[in-house]
Design an enzyme around this catalytic site. Structure first.
Site, short mmCIF file in Angstrom:
data_model
loop_
_atom_site.label_atom_id
_atom_site.label_comp_id
_atom_site.label_asym_id
_atom_site.label_seq_id
_atom_site.Cartn_x
_atom_site.Cartn_y
_atom_site.Cartn_z
N PHE A 63 0.78 -1.33 -0.14
CA PHE A 63 -0.04 0.03 0.09
C PHE A 63 0.84 1.39 -0.18
O PHE A 63 0.49 2.27 -0.01
CB PHE A 63 -1.07 -0.18 1.11
CG PHE A 63 -2.15 -1.01 0.92
CD1 PHE A 63 -2.26 -1.55 -0.23
CD2 PHE A 63 -3.11 -1.24 2.01
CE1 PHE A 63 -3.45 -2.47 -0.23
CE2 PHE A 63 -4.31 -1.95 1.89
CZ PHE A 63 -4.45 -2.45 0.57
N HIS A 236 3.18 -15.82 -4.17
CA HIS A 236 3.02 -15.69 -5.58
C HIS A 236 3.77 -16.87 -6.45
O HIS A 236 4.64 -16.51 -7.26
CB HIS A 236 3.45 -14.35 -5.98
CG HIS A 236 4.46 -13.66 -5.36
ND1 HIS A 236 5.90 -14.42 -5.43
CD2 HIS A 236 4.90 -12.44 -5.21
CE1 HIS A 236 6.71 -13.48 -5.11
NE2 HIS A 236 6.18 -12.34 -4.85
N ASP A 310 -1.02 -9.31 -4.33
CA ASP A 310 0.08 -8.56 -4.67
C ASP A 310 -0.06 -7.52 -5.12
O ASP A 310 0.84 -6.93 -5.87
CB ASP A 310 1.02 -9.63 -5.32
CG ASP A 310 2.52 -9.04 -5.22
OD1 ASP A 310 3.00 -8.31 -4.38
OD2 ASP A 310 3.40 -9.50 -6.00
N GLY A 329 4.87 -4.68 -10.83
CA GLY A 329 3.62 -4.36 -10.07
C GLY A 329 2.48 -3.81 -10.56
O GLY A 329 2.44 -3.13 -11.54
#
Length: 445
Positions: A63, A236, A310, A329
């Site tokens: 975040f 992941h 993720d 990302g």
């Protein structure tokens, strides 16, 4: 808080779907069954046969707060998570500064208490030289330890074999790992630069951050966990070959080695790079159809234990760089559950299995207290989903601070209509009627 009575729902819990009502009193599920309003101030919501599921517990998000708040904040992303039916998240340590001391970790907890819409915990970050701090972490109040065994955003690579073995041997924390072999990636990158110069095509990403790089690292981590008895959780997993490192011979509560798969590795393949480009540049990379099919098989036969996002947003300006400069990302928390329900419509996964992998199993795996189920006495973290309400992801309905999604232009058949966090209706049909304040989750360890 007035009581809330959810009527006529298809309640999904512990492998069954039953029609019924759920009464929320204060922050807990007070009653499940055929219920009439007991007081005049009870708010009644007719679920009209929609699915009622426990809120998703996302065990891996980024975040970006502190230090990278131009991309995202705990407030903006937790709000988007709530819109996506995620009521609890576990956030990673590679912020600025990195959460690699107890004091820095507690600063993140304090910020979440002030601003988070959803319930929260944080991973403590391991480095090559902070074992003393790792050993101070309280497993009852912190989700676990995160080790980057392959470098990713934030440059927290732990690459000293002696240090890694010492951490595995000495900590009682759940150890979550990012597994990619750095030497293999470096060799592949050098070959790509020699061939293409700075103009490396995105399609080379799964060749540079290859299946081999993933397997070398994850197999070493699993071997070390077996040797030391450490509690290992591999984040992941992205290749078919890696799935064979994990077992379905024991119930999850008895496993010492577990695995996670992320939504993007279940949805995209390397054929999508041509259209999506850096929007689907993740570490580990999205790989082949064979890898995706292998992940689905392992997920459904319980070798892979949980589904996560993720979630790792970057600005579009950052993403619009050439391959070598575009960060890896992307944002996912708002759309993960609806993407999974889309895969249910396509026959990939049952609704019961979605709930198992996104709510029940994260609660079991992390030993989270009183969350992750539709059960009397549990916290009322609940989500209503209409399975037949098609809608299309567009910039106008994206809640991420970064303002974009790899799912833009995608039409989902299902739509989240309501999200409750600790009994408070936080999200309803595209709006946020009540400001929720998430709670620090606790662990039964």
């Amino acid at each position: 808080m007035h009581p809330i009575l959810i009527k006529n729902a298809k309640i999904v819990n512990e492998g069954t779907i039953t029609e019924g009502d759920v009464l929320i009193v204060n922050d807990v599920i007070a009653e499940i069954g055929s219920i009439s309003a007991k007081t005049g101030d009870t708010k009644i919501i007719d679920a009209d046969g929609h699915y009622l599921i426990p809120g998703m517990i996302d065990d891996q998000v980024h975040f970006r707060e502190p230090g990278l708040t131009h991309k995202a904040t705990i407030e903006t992303e937790s709000r988007a998570a709530v819109a996506g039916g995620i009521t609890t998240f576990i956030e990673m340590p590679n912020t600025v500064p990195q959460a690699t001391t107890i004091d820095l970790l507690e600063e993140k907890f304090a910020r979440a208490k002030e601003t988070s819409w959803a319930n929260y915990s944080f991973m403590f970050g391991g480095t090559n030289d902070n074992l003393a701090e790792i050993l101070k972490v309280n497993p009852k109040t912190v989700a676990g330890l995160k080790l980057f065994l392959g470098s990713s955003t934030g440059n927290m690579l732990v690459d000293n074999p002696k240090t890694i073995e010492e951490i595995f041997s000495k900590t009682n924390l759940l150890i979550s790992v990012h597994c990619e072999d750095e030497a293999t990636i470096k060799k592949n990158m050098e070959a790509a630069l020699k061939k293409y110069g700075e103009n490396i095509p995105m399609s080379e990403h799964p060749n540079i951050r290859s299946a081999e790089a993933c397997y070398i690292s994850s197999s070493k981590a699993v071997e070390l966990a077996k040797k030391t008895g450490a509690r290992l959780h591999v984040f992941h997993v992205s290749t078919e070959k890696e799935t064979h490192l994990f077992s379905n011979k024991k119930p999850l509560s008895e496993k010492k080695i577990t695995a996670e798969v992320c939504v993007h590795h279940l949805w995209f393949t390397d054929s999508d790079y041509a259209e999506k480009g850096t929007k689907i540049k993740w570490n580990p990379a999205v790989k082949s159809d064979k890898d995706r099919d292998g992940l689905w098989k392992a997920l459904n036969d319980d070798r892979i234990d949980v589904i996560a996002t993720d979630h790792a947003p970057h600005t579009m300006e950052e993403k619009n760089n050439v391959y070598t400069k575009a960060p890896s990302g992307g944002p996912l928390v708002q759309h993960a559950l609806e993407a999974l329900f889309e895969m249910h419509h396509r026959g990939r996964i049952s609704v019961e299995k979605i709930v198992q992998k996104t709510a029940h199993n994260p609660a079991i795996l992390f030993q989270i207290e009183n969350r992750g189920y539709v059960k009397e006495g549990y916290k009322a973290d609940l989500v209503l989903i209409n399975p037949q309400a098609p809608w299309t992801v567009s910039k106008e309905n994206i809640d991420y601070k970064c303002g974009w999604s790899p799912f833009e232009g995608t039409t989902f058949k299902s739509r989240i209509t309501h999200t409750f966090v600790n009994g408070v209706l936080a999200y309803e049909n595209g709006k946020f009627p009540n400001r929720t304040h998430g709670e620090r989750i606790t662990f039964n360890r």
